[in-house]
Design a protein around this motif. Structure first.
Motif, PDB file in Angstrom:
ATOM      1  N   TRP A  51       0.822  -1.209   0.000  1.00  0.00           N
ATOM      2  CA  TRP A  51       0.000   0.000   0.000  1.00  0.00           C
ATOM      3  C   TRP A  51       0.854   1.257   0.000  1.00  0.00           C
ATOM      4  O   TRP A  51       0.458   2.281  -0.566  1.00  0.00           O
ATOM      5  CB  TRP A  51      -0.929  -0.012   1.217  1.00  0.00           C
ATOM      6  CG  TRP A  51      -1.748  -1.242   1.321  1.00  0.00           C
ATOM      7  CD1 TRP A  51      -1.602  -2.263   2.222  1.00  0.00           C
ATOM      8  CD2 TRP A  51      -2.840  -1.629   0.475  1.00  0.00           C
ATOM      9  NE1 TRP A  51      -2.531  -3.252   1.987  1.00  0.00           N
ATOM     10  CE2 TRP A  51      -3.295  -2.890   0.925  1.00  0.00           C
ATOM     11  CE3 TRP A  51      -3.464  -1.041  -0.620  1.00  0.00           C
ATOM     12  CZ2 TRP A  51      -4.364  -3.563   0.317  1.00  0.00           C
ATOM     13  CZ3 TRP A  51      -4.524  -1.709  -1.235  1.00  0.00           C
ATOM     14  CH2 TRP A  51      -4.959  -2.955  -0.761  1.00  0.00           C
ATOM     15  N   ASP A  52       2.012   1.195   0.610  1.00  0.00           N
ATOM     16  CA  ASP A  52       2.870   2.375   0.640  1.00  0.00           C
ATOM     17  C   ASP A  52       4.320   1.955   0.860  1.00  0.00           C
ATOM     18  O   ASP A  52       4.592   0.976   1.567  1.00  0.00           O
ATOM     19  CB  ASP A  52       2.431   3.324   1.762  1.00  0.00           C
ATOM     20  CG  ASP A  52       2.993   4.726   1.623  1.00  0.00           C
ATOM     21  OD1 ASP A  52       3.447   5.083   0.505  1.00  0.00           O
ATOM     22  OD2 ASP A  52       2.988   5.480   2.606  1.00  0.00           O
ATOM     23  N   GLN A  54       8.036   3.941   2.002  1.00  0.00           N
ATOM     24  CA  GLN A  54       8.523   5.192   2.579  1.00  0.00           C
ATOM     25  C   GLN A  54      10.008   5.110   2.861  1.00  0.00           C
ATOM     26  O   GLN A  54      10.483   4.165   3.503  1.00  0.00           O
ATOM     27  CB  GLN A  54       7.782   5.507   3.885  1.00  0.00           C
ATOM     28  CG  GLN A  54       8.216   6.781   4.559  1.00  0.00           C
ATOM     29  CD  GLN A  54       7.921   8.007   3.719  1.00  0.00           C
ATOM     30  OE1 GLN A  54       6.768   8.256   3.344  1.00  0.00           O
ATOM     31  NE2 GLN A  54       8.939   8.780   3.411  1.00  0.00           N
ATOM     32  N   ILE A 104      -0.529   3.892   5.100  1.00  0.00           N
ATOM     33  CA  ILE A 104       0.385   4.976   4.745  1.00  0.00           C
ATOM     34  C   ILE A 104       1.401   5.194   5.863  1.00  0.00           C
ATOM     35  O   ILE A 104       1.142   4.881   7.028  1.00  0.00           O
ATOM     36  CB  ILE A 104      -0.338   6.318   4.473  1.00  0.00           C
ATOM     37  CG1 ILE A 104      -1.173   6.741   5.687  1.00  0.00           C
ATOM     38  CG2 ILE A 104      -1.170   6.264   3.217  1.00  0.00           C
ATOM     39  CD1 ILE A 104      -1.722   8.152   5.595  1.00  0.00           C
ATOM     40  N   THR A 250      -6.179  11.218  -2.551  1.00  0.00           N
ATOM     41  CA  THR A 250      -5.132  10.400  -1.945  1.00  0.00           C
ATOM     42  C   THR A 250      -3.749  10.884  -2.408  1.00  0.00           C
ATOM     43  O   THR A 250      -3.632  11.680  -3.331  1.00  0.00           O
ATOM     44  CB  THR A 250      -5.293   8.916  -2.338  1.00  0.00           C
ATOM     45  OG1 THR A 250      -5.050   8.770  -3.745  1.00  0.00           O
ATOM     46  CG2 THR A 250      -6.699   8.418  -2.026  1.00  0.00           C
ATOM     47  N   ARG A 251      -2.699  10.370  -1.773  1.00  0.00           N
ATOM     48  CA  ARG A 251      -1.301  10.668  -2.141  1.00  0.00           C
ATOM     49  C   ARG A 251      -1.055  12.176  -2.207  1.00  0.00           C
ATOM     50  O   ARG A 251      -0.382  12.673  -3.114  1.00  0.00           O
ATOM     51  CB  ARG A 251      -0.943  10.025  -3.482  1.00  0.00           C
ATOM     52  CG  ARG A 251      -1.235   8.542  -3.586  1.00  0.00           C
ATOM     53  CD  ARG A 251      -0.387   7.715  -2.638  1.00  0.00           C
ATOM     54  NE  ARG A 251      -0.452   6.283  -2.977  1.00  0.00           N
ATOM     55  CZ  ARG A 251       0.099   5.327  -2.272  1.00  0.00           C
ATOM     56  NH1 ARG A 251       0.759   5.619  -1.165  1.00  0.00           N
ATOM     57  NH2 ARG A 251       0.002   4.068  -2.639  1.00  0.00           N
ATOM     58  N   TYR A 261      -2.405  15.738  -5.999  1.00  0.00           N
ATOM     59  CA  TYR A 261      -3.009  14.545  -5.402  1.00  0.00           C
ATOM     60  C   TYR A 261      -3.601  13.667  -6.496  1.00  0.00           C
ATOM     61  O   TYR A 261      -3.745  14.080  -7.662  1.00  0.00           O
ATOM     62  CB  TYR A 261      -4.097  14.922  -4.395  1.00  0.00           C
ATOM     63  CG  TYR A 261      -5.134  15.895  -4.920  1.00  0.00           C
ATOM     64  CD1 TYR A 261      -6.341  15.456  -5.445  1.00  0.00           C
ATOM     65  CD2 TYR A 261      -4.903  17.267  -4.889  1.00  0.00           C
ATOM     66  CE1 TYR A 261      -7.296  16.350  -5.920  1.00  0.00           C
ATOM     67  CE2 TYR A 261      -5.840  18.176  -5.366  1.00  0.00           C
ATOM     68  CZ  TYR A 261      -7.026  17.705  -5.883  1.00  0.00           C
ATOM     69  OH  TYR A 261      -7.966  18.599  -6.371  1.00  0.00           O
ATOM     70  N   ARG A 301      -0.701   6.195  -9.881  1.00  0.00           N
ATOM     71  CA  ARG A 301      -0.663   5.316  -8.710  1.00  0.00           C
ATOM     72  C   ARG A 301      -0.036   5.969  -7.483  1.00  0.00           C
ATOM     73  O   ARG A 301      -0.475   5.741  -6.364  1.00  0.00           O
ATOM     74  CB  ARG A 301       0.099   4.033  -9.053  1.00  0.00           C
ATOM     75  CG  ARG A 301      -0.573   3.146 -10.082  1.00  0.00           C
ATOM     76  CD  ARG A 301      -1.780   2.444  -9.517  1.00  0.00           C
ATOM     77  NE  ARG A 301      -2.398   1.535 -10.481  1.00  0.00           N
ATOM     78  CZ  ARG A 301      -3.497   0.833 -10.226  1.00  0.00           C
ATOM     79  NH1 ARG A 301      -4.081   0.919  -9.057  1.00  0.00           N
ATOM     80  NH2 ARG A 301      -4.008   0.029 -11.144  1.00  0.00           N
ATOM     81  N   ASP A 302       1.026   6.740  -7.672  1.00  0.00           N
ATOM     82  CA  ASP A 302       1.745   7.297  -6.528  1.00  0.00           C
ATOM     83  C   ASP A 302       2.537   8.512  -6.992  1.00  0.00           C
ATOM     84  O   ASP A 302       2.799   8.687  -8.195  1.00  0.00           O
ATOM     85  CB  ASP A 302       2.667   6.238  -5.923  1.00  0.00           C
ATOM     86  CG  ASP A 302       3.078   6.553  -4.483  1.00  0.00           C
ATOM     87  OD1 ASP A 302       2.609   7.572  -3.937  1.00  0.00           O
ATOM     88  OD2 ASP A 302       3.870   5.783  -3.921  1.00  0.00           O
ATOM     89  N   ARG A 350       1.874  -0.435  -7.149  1.00  0.00           N
ATOM     90  CA  ARG A 350       0.925   0.358  -6.366  1.00  0.00           C
ATOM     91  C   ARG A 350       1.608   1.555  -5.715  1.00  0.00           C
ATOM     92  O   ARG A 350       0.975   2.592  -5.476  1.00  0.00           O
ATOM     93  CB  ARG A 350       0.281  -0.539  -5.298  1.00  0.00           C
ATOM     94  CG  ARG A 350      -0.849   0.125  -4.547  1.00  0.00           C
ATOM     95  CD  ARG A 350      -1.438  -0.816  -3.513  1.00  0.00           C
ATOM     96  NE  ARG A 350      -2.263  -1.845  -4.098  1.00  0.00           N
ATOM     97  CZ  ARG A 350      -3.520  -1.672  -4.483  1.00  0.00           C
ATOM     98  NH1 ARG A 350      -4.087  -0.486  -4.390  1.00  0.00           N
ATOM     99  NH2 ARG A 350      -4.213  -2.681  -4.986  1.00  0.00           N
ATOM    100  N   SER A 351       2.890   1.437  -5.400  1.00  0.00           N
ATOM    101  CA  SER A 351       3.614   2.501  -4.715  1.00  0.00           C
ATOM    102  C   SER A 351       5.066   2.488  -5.174  1.00  0.00           C
ATOM    103  O   SER A 351       5.554   1.485  -5.694  1.00  0.00           O
ATOM    104  CB  SER A 351       3.533   2.316  -3.196  1.00  0.00           C
ATOM    105  OG  SER A 351       3.982   1.014  -2.841  1.00  0.00           O
ATOM    106  N   GLU A 353       9.233   4.570  -4.454  1.00  0.00           N
ATOM    107  CA  GLU A 353      10.085   5.489  -3.693  1.00  0.00           C
ATOM    108  C   GLU A 353      11.404   5.667  -4.434  1.00  0.00           C
ATOM    109  O   GLU A 353      11.732   4.898  -5.344  1.00  0.00           O
ATOM    110  CB  GLU A 353      10.343   4.968  -2.268  1.00  0.00           C
ATOM    111  CG  GLU A 353       9.484   5.639  -1.200  1.00  0.00           C
ATOM    112  CD  GLU A 353       9.830   7.095  -0.968  1.00  0.00           C
ATOM    113  OE1 GLU A 353      10.663   7.653  -1.710  1.00  0.00           O
ATOM    114  OE2 GLU A 353       9.281   7.686  -0.031  1.00  0.00           O
TER     115      GLU A 353
END
Length: 393
Positions: A51-52, A54, A104, A250-251, A261, A301-302, A350-351, A353
């Motif tokens: 889901w996330d 970080q 998140i 979201t985001r 967003y 998506r992100d 989905r996410s 970084e």
């Protein structure tokens, strides 16, 4: 005659290479599927959805689990929190989160937090978690009657929590990490997110596709949250054809008196399916947004922000696989973008970084809402973490 034909072909070839991202499928690297140690294959693999992701203190934190009350692998907490260390190229389990889903991560005042998405304990208290300097996590189980804690925000020496109470939406406010809470009730639904534009703070509930006044936004004023009936779904998500009744923002990333967003349909209890990418500013005391056009069929998506650059993760699913693209925008002008690179994978990302020049992607899957899901929709690659080192040209 041959020269006249050949030159346009060369120009077309150069133009296509300029417009379309380089395919780096052969260069991506699978670094692991850490949640597989807790959630196996089959139905349980749905809880491996990333889901996330970080980045914090040189590490990569992975969010997994599933808080949905229906569908596959429902209410799958507690959830192991896995962390990847690029220096050792290994994952480790750092703690256990006593919620059904790590939805998140929040970086607030240089501290890393996790909102308690759906506590596995009693409904008397909601949770949030803070990572401490010794790499341990402290669990705060003290938000009164908070079934769900969707978001956290920090300003004016106050921690704000966007929550869903049993009886509806609310914002919790504390100046002492929860020893004392003030709970401001905001009618029906839940507070799913906070959005800052300049010095203004907004609490966002779900948005409804209706021409009648509908309370989706509250603004923070003088220690209270005031409903803004004048801000509607059409203000937040303009130039959009809605297919489903309820939507969410979201985001969310705020900077330079604006916010960017992703608009998404409310789906599968607390989760979302994206439909558009937006930029919002304040104009005449209202939120004025515009939709940022992407290529036909591609879903945002992100979002990542690094200095004056915005990176957007997009994907388009075909019969055989998913085509994933990373786009680059400048913060001053989001009307144009550059396609950095693309790759194909059996599941969608989905996410994502970015850490020390390496992009990391957390793979996911979607199923039909409720109990109409099919096991074939749960990709075995769900939960994969893959990496690609990006070298700027």
């Amino acid at each position: 005659m041959k020269n006249y034909i050949f030159k346009p072909i060369i120009l077309l070839f150069l133009l296509l290479n300029f417009l379309y991202a380089a395919d780096v499928t052969k260069d991506i690297r699978l670094i692991g599927n850490p949640s597989k140690s807790q959630f196996g294959d089959g139905e349980a693999a749905y809880s491996r959805n990333v889901w996330d992701l970080q980045v914090y203190n040189g590490l990569l934190f992975v969010g997994a689990g599933n808080s949905a009350n229906e569908g596959p692998s429902k209410n799958s907490g507690n959830v192991d929190l896995h962390v990847y260390n690029p220096k050792t190229d290994k994952f480790s389990k750092e703690t256990v989160i006593y919620d059904d889903q790590i939805d998140i991560f929040k970086l607030l005042n240089d501290n890393l937090f996790i909102p308690g998405h759906d506590a596995t304990g009693s409904w008397n208290w909601g949770n949030f978690y803070q990572r401490e300097q010794n790499a341990s996590w402290k669990m705060y189980r003290n938000i009164p009657k908070a079934l769900h804690v969707y978001d956290l925000e920090y300003r004016d020496k106050t921690l704000f929590a966007g929550v869903g109470l049993y009886e509806g939406a609310a914002v919790g406010m504390t100046k002492d990490l929860g020893k004392n809470w003030e709970i401001i009730k905001l009618g029906r639904s839940r507070v799913y997110a906070f959005m800052s534009i300049g010095d203004r703070l907004f609490a966002l509930k779900k948005f409804k596709r209706t021409s009648k006044p509908y309370f989706s936004v509250a603004e923070y004023r003088s220690g209270n949250f005031v409903p803004r009936y004048d801000i509607s779904i059409f203000d937040f998500f303009p130039s959009t054809k809605f297919d489903i009744k309820y939507s969410r923002a979201t985001r969310i990333i705020s900077f330079d008196d604006k916010a960017i967003y992703i608009g998404a349909y409310k789906y599968n209890s607390h989760q979302t399916k994206p439909f558009g990418f937006y930029e919002a500013v304040l104009k005449n005391n209202k939120i004025a947004a515009k939709k940022i056009r992407l290529k036909e069929g591609y879903i945002p998506r992100d979002i990542i922000k690094r200095g004056g650059i915005i990176y957007l993760l997009t994907s388009k699913t075909t019969l055989k696989n998913t085509h994933i693209e990373v786009l680059e925008f400048g913060t001053k002008n989001l009307t144009t973008y550059k396609e950095l690179f693309s790759f194909n994978y059996p599941a969608f990302a989905r996410s994502f970084e970015l850490l020390d020049g390496v992009f990391y992607f957390g793979m996911g899957c979607d199923v039909d809402e409720g109990d109409n899901w099919k096991i074939s929709d749960i990709k075995k690659e769900t939960g994969d973490i893959i990496a690609y080192r990006w070298t700027k040209e």
